[in-house]
Scaffold this motif. Sequence first.
Motif, PDB file in Angstrom:
ATOM      1  N   VAL A  90       0.837  -1.201   0.000  1.00  0.00           N
ATOM      2  CA  VAL A  90       0.000   0.000   0.000  1.00  0.00           C
ATOM      3  C   VAL A  90       0.870   1.248   0.000  1.00  0.00           C
ATOM      4  N   TYR A  91       1.866   1.270   0.873  1.00  0.00           N
ATOM      5  CA  TYR A  91       2.732   2.441   0.990  1.00  0.00           C
ATOM      6  C   TYR A  91       3.547   2.661  -0.284  1.00  0.00           C
ATOM      7  N   LEU A 112      -2.955  -1.215   7.025  1.00  0.00           N
ATOM      8  CA  LEU A 112      -3.339  -0.862   5.658  1.00  0.00           C
ATOM      9  C   LEU A 112      -3.761   0.597   5.557  1.00  0.00           C
ATOM     10  N   VAL A 113      -4.646   1.000   6.468  1.00  0.00           N
ATOM     11  CA  VAL A 113      -5.192   2.359   6.427  1.00  0.00           C
ATOM     12  C   VAL A 113      -4.120   3.398   6.745  1.00  0.00           C
ATOM     13  N   GLY A 114      -3.276   3.086   7.732  1.00  0.00           N
ATOM     14  CA  GLY A 114      -2.231   4.025   8.112  1.00  0.00           C
ATOM     15  C   GLY A 114      -1.237   4.280   7.000  1.00  0.00           C
ATOM     16  N   ASN A 115      -1.064   3.310   6.105  1.00  0.00           N
ATOM     17  CA  ASN A 115      -0.130   3.464   4.990  1.00  0.00           C
ATOM     18  C   ASN A 115      -0.799   3.943   3.711  1.00  0.00           C
ATOM     19  N   ALA A 140       1.574   0.063  15.765  1.00  0.00           N
ATOM     20  CA  ALA A 140       1.615   1.383  16.390  1.00  0.00           C
ATOM     21  C   ALA A 140       2.233   2.385  15.418  1.00  0.00           C
ATOM     22  N   THR A 141       3.147   1.886  14.592  1.00  0.00           N
ATOM     23  CA  THR A 141       3.714   2.696  13.515  1.00  0.00           C
ATOM     24  C   THR A 141       2.619   3.352  12.688  1.00  0.00           C
ATOM     25  N   HIS A 142       1.589   2.585  12.369  1.00  0.00           N
ATOM     26  CA  HIS A 142       0.557   3.055  11.461  1.00  0.00           C
ATOM     27  C   HIS A 142      -0.538   3.822  12.194  1.00  0.00           C
ATOM     28  N   VAL A 216       8.403   3.805   7.831  1.00  0.00           N
ATOM     29  CA  VAL A 216       7.355   2.843   8.170  1.00  0.00           C
ATOM     30  C   VAL A 216       7.812   1.388   8.071  1.00  0.00           C
ATOM     31  N   HIS A 217       8.657   1.073   7.113  1.00  0.00           N
ATOM     32  CA  HIS A 217       9.096  -0.315   6.968  1.00  0.00           C
ATOM     33  C   HIS A 217       9.944  -0.743   8.166  1.00  0.00           C
TER      34      HIS A 217
END
Length: 248
Positions: A90-91, A112-115, A140-142, A216-217
Amino acid sequence: MPISTQHPEPGIAVVTVDAPPVNALTVRGWFDLADEVTAAGRDPATHVVVLRAEGRGFNAGVDIKEIQRDGGFDALIGANHGCAAAFSAVYDCAVPVIAAVQGFCLGGGIGLVGNADVVVAADDATFGLPEVDRGALGAATHLARLVPQHLMRALFYTASTIDAHQLHHHGSVYAVVPREELDETALTLARQIAAKDTRVIRAAKQAINGIDVQPVHRSYRFEQGFTFELNLAGVSDGARQAFLEKGA
Protein backbone atom coordinates in the motif's frame (compact mmCIF):
# COMPACT_ATOMS: atom_id res chain seq x y z
CA MET A 1 -11.51 -15.31 -4.06
CA PRO A 2 -10.86 -13.38 -0.83
CA ILE A 3 -8.94 -10.70 -2.78
CA SER A 4 -10.03 -9.44 -6.19
CA THR A 5 -9.42 -6.47 -8.47
CA GLN A 6 -11.91 -4.73 -10.74
CA HIS A 7 -11.55 -1.79 -13.12
CA PRO A 8 -14.92 -0.03 -12.98
CA GLU A 9 -13.72 3.03 -14.87
CA PRO A 10 -10.65 4.01 -16.90
CA GLY A 11 -7.66 4.65 -14.66
CA ILE A 12 -9.27 3.26 -11.49
CA ALA A 13 -8.44 -0.13 -9.95
CA VAL A 14 -10.61 -1.31 -7.07
CA VAL A 15 -9.05 -3.98 -4.84
CA THR A 16 -11.66 -5.69 -2.67
CA VAL A 17 -11.19 -7.89 0.39
CA ASP A 18 -14.01 -10.39 0.89
CA ALA A 19 -13.05 -12.97 3.52
CA PRO A 20 -16.10 -13.75 5.66
CA PRO A 21 -17.05 -13.56 8.41
CA VAL A 22 -14.87 -10.63 9.55
CA ASN A 23 -12.17 -10.15 6.88
CA ALA A 24 -9.46 -11.59 9.11
CA LEU A 25 -6.86 -12.68 6.57
CA THR A 26 -4.85 -15.87 6.45
CA VAL A 27 -1.14 -15.83 5.64
CA ARG A 28 -1.97 -16.45 1.98
CA GLY A 29 -4.59 -13.71 2.09
CA TRP A 30 -2.09 -11.09 3.22
CA PHE A 31 0.37 -12.02 0.47
CA ASP A 32 -2.43 -12.10 -2.11
CA LEU A 33 -3.49 -8.61 -1.04
CA ALA A 34 0.08 -7.39 -1.39
CA ASP A 35 0.29 -8.90 -4.88
CA GLU A 36 -3.00 -7.37 -6.04
CA VAL A 37 -2.14 -3.86 -4.85
CA THR A 38 1.37 -4.04 -6.30
CA ALA A 39 0.15 -5.36 -9.64
CA ALA A 40 -2.48 -2.63 -9.87
CA GLY A 41 0.12 0.06 -9.31
CA ARG A 42 2.51 -1.42 -11.86
CA ASP A 43 -0.14 -1.38 -14.57
CA PRO A 44 0.41 1.83 -16.57
CA ALA A 45 -3.33 2.02 -17.17
CA THR A 46 -3.94 2.43 -13.43
CA HIS A 47 -3.89 5.99 -12.14
CA VAL A 48 -5.30 5.34 -8.65
CA VAL A 49 -6.23 2.36 -6.45
CA VAL A 50 -9.25 2.09 -4.17
CA LEU A 51 -8.85 -0.46 -1.37
CA ARG A 52 -12.20 -1.56 0.03
CA ALA A 53 -13.91 -4.53 1.68
CA GLU A 54 -17.20 -6.37 1.66
CA GLY A 55 -19.11 -7.28 4.80
CA ARG A 56 -19.59 -5.87 8.27
CA GLY A 57 -16.10 -4.47 8.64
CA PHE A 58 -13.05 -3.42 6.68
CA ASN A 59 -10.52 -5.73 8.32
CA ALA A 60 -10.13 -7.65 11.58
CA GLY A 61 -6.42 -8.35 11.28
CA VAL A 62 -4.79 -11.77 11.10
CA ASP A 63 -6.61 -15.10 11.24
CA ILE A 64 -5.88 -16.12 14.83
CA LYS A 65 -7.45 -19.55 14.29
CA GLU A 66 -4.88 -20.30 11.60
CA ILE A 67 -2.05 -19.39 13.95
CA GLN A 68 -3.45 -21.47 16.80
CA ARG A 69 -3.88 -24.52 14.56
CA ASP A 70 -0.17 -24.47 13.79
CA GLY A 71 1.87 -26.48 16.28
CA GLY A 72 4.99 -24.46 15.47
CA PHE A 73 5.73 -20.90 14.46
CA ASP A 74 5.30 -21.11 10.67
CA ALA A 75 1.84 -19.49 10.62
CA LEU A 76 2.90 -16.78 13.05
CA ILE A 77 6.02 -15.93 11.06
CA GLY A 78 4.00 -16.11 7.84
CA ALA A 79 1.38 -13.72 9.21
CA ASN A 80 4.04 -11.26 10.27
CA HIS A 81 5.75 -11.37 6.89
CA GLY A 82 2.41 -11.25 5.09
CA CYS A 83 1.26 -8.20 7.02
CA ALA A 84 4.57 -6.46 6.36
CA ALA A 85 4.23 -7.23 2.65
CA ALA A 86 0.65 -5.93 2.44
CA PHE A 87 1.36 -2.77 4.41
CA SER A 88 4.42 -2.11 2.25
CA ALA A 89 2.47 -2.73 -0.94
CA VAL A 90 0.00 0.00 0.00
CA TYR A 91 2.73 2.44 0.99
CA ASP A 92 4.98 1.67 -2.00
CA CYS A 93 2.20 1.41 -4.59
CA ALA A 94 3.25 3.44 -7.60
CA VAL A 95 -0.04 5.36 -7.56
CA PRO A 96 -2.13 6.81 -4.71
CA VAL A 97 -4.18 4.35 -2.66
CA ILE A 98 -7.56 5.40 -1.25
CA ALA A 99 -8.81 3.28 1.65
CA ALA A 100 -12.60 3.07 1.96
CA VAL A 101 -13.39 1.89 5.49
CA GLN A 102 -16.65 0.64 6.99
CA GLY A 103 -17.41 -0.99 10.32
CA PHE A 104 -14.42 -2.26 12.24
CA CYS A 105 -10.83 -1.61 11.24
CA LEU A 106 -8.61 -3.52 13.65
CA GLY A 107 -5.03 -4.77 13.88
CA GLY A 108 -3.78 -5.33 10.36
CA GLY A 109 -6.52 -3.06 9.08
CA ILE A 110 -4.77 -0.18 10.83
CA GLY A 111 -1.57 -1.12 9.01
CA LEU A 112 -3.34 -0.86 5.66
CA VAL A 113 -5.19 2.36 6.43
CA GLY A 114 -2.23 4.03 8.11
CA ASN A 115 -0.13 3.46 4.99
CA ALA A 116 -2.83 4.58 2.54
CA ASP A 117 -2.61 7.97 0.86
CA VAL A 118 -6.21 9.01 1.57
CA VAL A 119 -8.84 7.53 3.90
CA VAL A 120 -12.59 7.87 3.52
CA ALA A 121 -14.84 6.24 6.08
CA ALA A 122 -18.43 5.31 6.72
CA ASP A 123 -20.00 6.94 9.76
CA ASP A 124 -20.04 3.56 11.53
CA ALA A 125 -16.29 2.99 11.14
CA THR A 126 -14.12 2.41 14.21
CA PHE A 127 -10.35 2.01 14.37
CA GLY A 128 -8.16 0.31 16.94
CA LEU A 129 -5.34 -2.03 17.85
CA PRO A 130 -6.37 -4.92 20.16
CA GLU A 131 -2.81 -6.26 20.02
CA VAL A 132 -1.98 -5.96 23.72
CA ASP A 133 -5.06 -8.06 24.53
CA ARG A 134 -3.78 -10.72 22.11
CA GLY A 135 -0.27 -10.86 23.56
CA ALA A 136 1.23 -9.18 20.53
CA LEU A 137 2.59 -5.84 19.38
CA GLY A 138 2.54 -4.11 16.04
CA ALA A 139 1.02 -1.38 13.85
CA ALA A 140 1.61 1.38 16.39
CA THR A 141 3.71 2.70 13.51
CA HIS A 142 0.56 3.05 11.46
CA LEU A 143 -1.77 4.20 14.23
CA ALA A 144 0.71 7.02 14.84
CA ARG A 145 0.01 8.19 11.29
CA LEU A 146 -3.69 8.54 12.14
CA VAL A 147 -3.67 10.22 15.57
CA PRO A 148 -1.30 12.38 17.64
CA GLN A 149 1.45 10.67 19.61
CA HIS A 150 -0.06 10.69 23.10
CA LEU A 151 -3.48 9.62 21.88
CA MET A 152 -1.82 6.78 19.97
CA ARG A 153 -0.16 5.62 23.19
CA ALA A 154 -3.40 5.71 25.15
CA LEU A 155 -5.27 3.80 22.44
CA PHE A 156 -2.46 1.26 22.15
CA TYR A 157 -2.07 0.57 25.89
CA THR A 158 -5.82 0.28 26.48
CA ALA A 159 -6.70 -1.50 23.21
CA SER A 160 -9.45 1.10 22.79
CA THR A 161 -11.04 2.20 19.53
CA ILE A 162 -11.61 5.60 18.00
CA ASP A 163 -14.37 6.45 15.56
CA ALA A 164 -14.26 7.96 12.09
CA HIS A 165 -15.55 11.35 13.23
CA GLN A 166 -12.68 11.65 15.72
CA LEU A 167 -10.16 10.79 13.02
CA HIS A 168 -11.79 13.33 10.72
CA HIS A 169 -11.22 15.90 13.46
CA HIS A 170 -7.52 14.99 13.50
CA GLY A 171 -7.36 15.27 9.70
CA SER A 172 -6.41 11.67 8.96
CA VAL A 173 -9.81 10.76 7.52
CA TYR A 174 -10.68 12.87 4.49
CA ALA A 175 -14.44 12.38 4.59
CA VAL A 176 -17.06 10.63 6.75
CA VAL A 177 -20.24 9.60 4.97
CA PRO A 178 -23.21 7.24 5.44
CA ARG A 179 -22.21 3.67 4.63
CA GLU A 180 -24.39 3.55 1.53
CA GLU A 181 -22.39 6.49 0.12
CA LEU A 182 -18.93 5.12 0.94
CA ASP A 183 -18.07 3.45 -2.36
CA GLU A 184 -19.29 6.36 -4.46
CA THR A 185 -17.38 8.83 -2.26
CA ALA A 186 -14.19 6.84 -2.79
CA LEU A 187 -14.82 6.63 -6.53
CA THR A 188 -15.53 10.35 -6.79
CA LEU A 189 -12.19 11.11 -5.18
CA ALA A 190 -10.51 8.47 -7.34
CA ARG A 191 -11.92 10.11 -10.49
CA GLN A 192 -10.39 13.44 -9.49
CA ILE A 193 -6.96 11.82 -9.11
CA ALA A 194 -7.34 9.63 -12.21
CA ALA A 195 -8.05 12.72 -14.32
CA LYS A 196 -4.60 14.13 -13.57
CA ASP A 197 -1.49 13.40 -15.62
CA THR A 198 -0.47 10.01 -14.22
CA ARG A 199 3.19 10.77 -14.85
CA VAL A 200 2.96 13.70 -12.45
CA ILE A 201 0.91 11.78 -9.89
CA ARG A 202 3.32 8.83 -9.92
CA ALA A 203 6.24 11.21 -9.43
CA ALA A 204 4.32 12.94 -6.65
CA LYS A 205 3.78 9.61 -4.85
CA GLN A 206 7.53 8.96 -4.90
CA ALA A 207 8.28 12.50 -3.78
CA ILE A 208 5.85 12.41 -0.86
CA ASN A 209 7.16 9.04 0.33
CA GLY A 210 10.69 10.37 -0.01
CA ILE A 211 10.06 13.24 2.41
CA ASP A 212 8.09 11.13 4.90
CA VAL A 213 9.49 11.60 8.40
CA GLN A 214 8.47 8.11 9.53
CA PRO A 215 10.43 5.06 8.30
CA VAL A 216 7.35 2.84 8.17
CA HIS A 217 9.10 -0.32 6.97
CA ARG A 218 11.84 -0.28 9.58
CA SER A 219 9.68 0.82 12.51
CA TYR A 220 7.04 -1.86 11.89
CA ARG A 221 9.66 -4.60 11.70
CA PHE A 222 11.14 -3.28 14.95
CA GLU A 223 7.73 -3.64 16.62
CA GLN A 224 7.40 -7.20 15.32
CA GLY A 225 10.57 -8.20 17.12
CA PHE A 226 8.82 -7.77 20.46
CA THR A 227 5.93 -9.92 19.25
CA PHE A 228 8.40 -12.73 18.61
CA GLU A 229 9.82 -12.31 22.12
CA LEU A 230 6.34 -12.54 23.65
CA ASN A 231 5.66 -15.67 21.63
CA LEU A 232 8.89 -17.33 22.71
CA ALA A 233 7.96 -16.53 26.32
CA GLY A 234 4.58 -18.22 25.86
CA VAL A 235 2.63 -15.05 26.58
CA SER A 236 1.05 -14.63 23.14
CA ASP A 237 -0.16 -18.20 22.75
CA GLY A 238 -2.12 -18.03 25.99
CA ALA A 239 -3.67 -14.68 25.08
CA ARG A 240 -4.71 -15.87 21.61
CA GLN A 241 -6.25 -19.06 22.98
CA ALA A 242 -8.17 -17.12 25.62
CA PHE A 243 -9.55 -14.86 22.89
CA LEU A 244 -10.73 -17.82 20.82
CA GLU A 245 -12.31 -19.55 23.81
CA LYS A 246 -14.10 -16.35 24.78
CA GLY A 247 -15.64 -16.12 21.33
CA ALA A 248 -16.58 -19.80 21.18
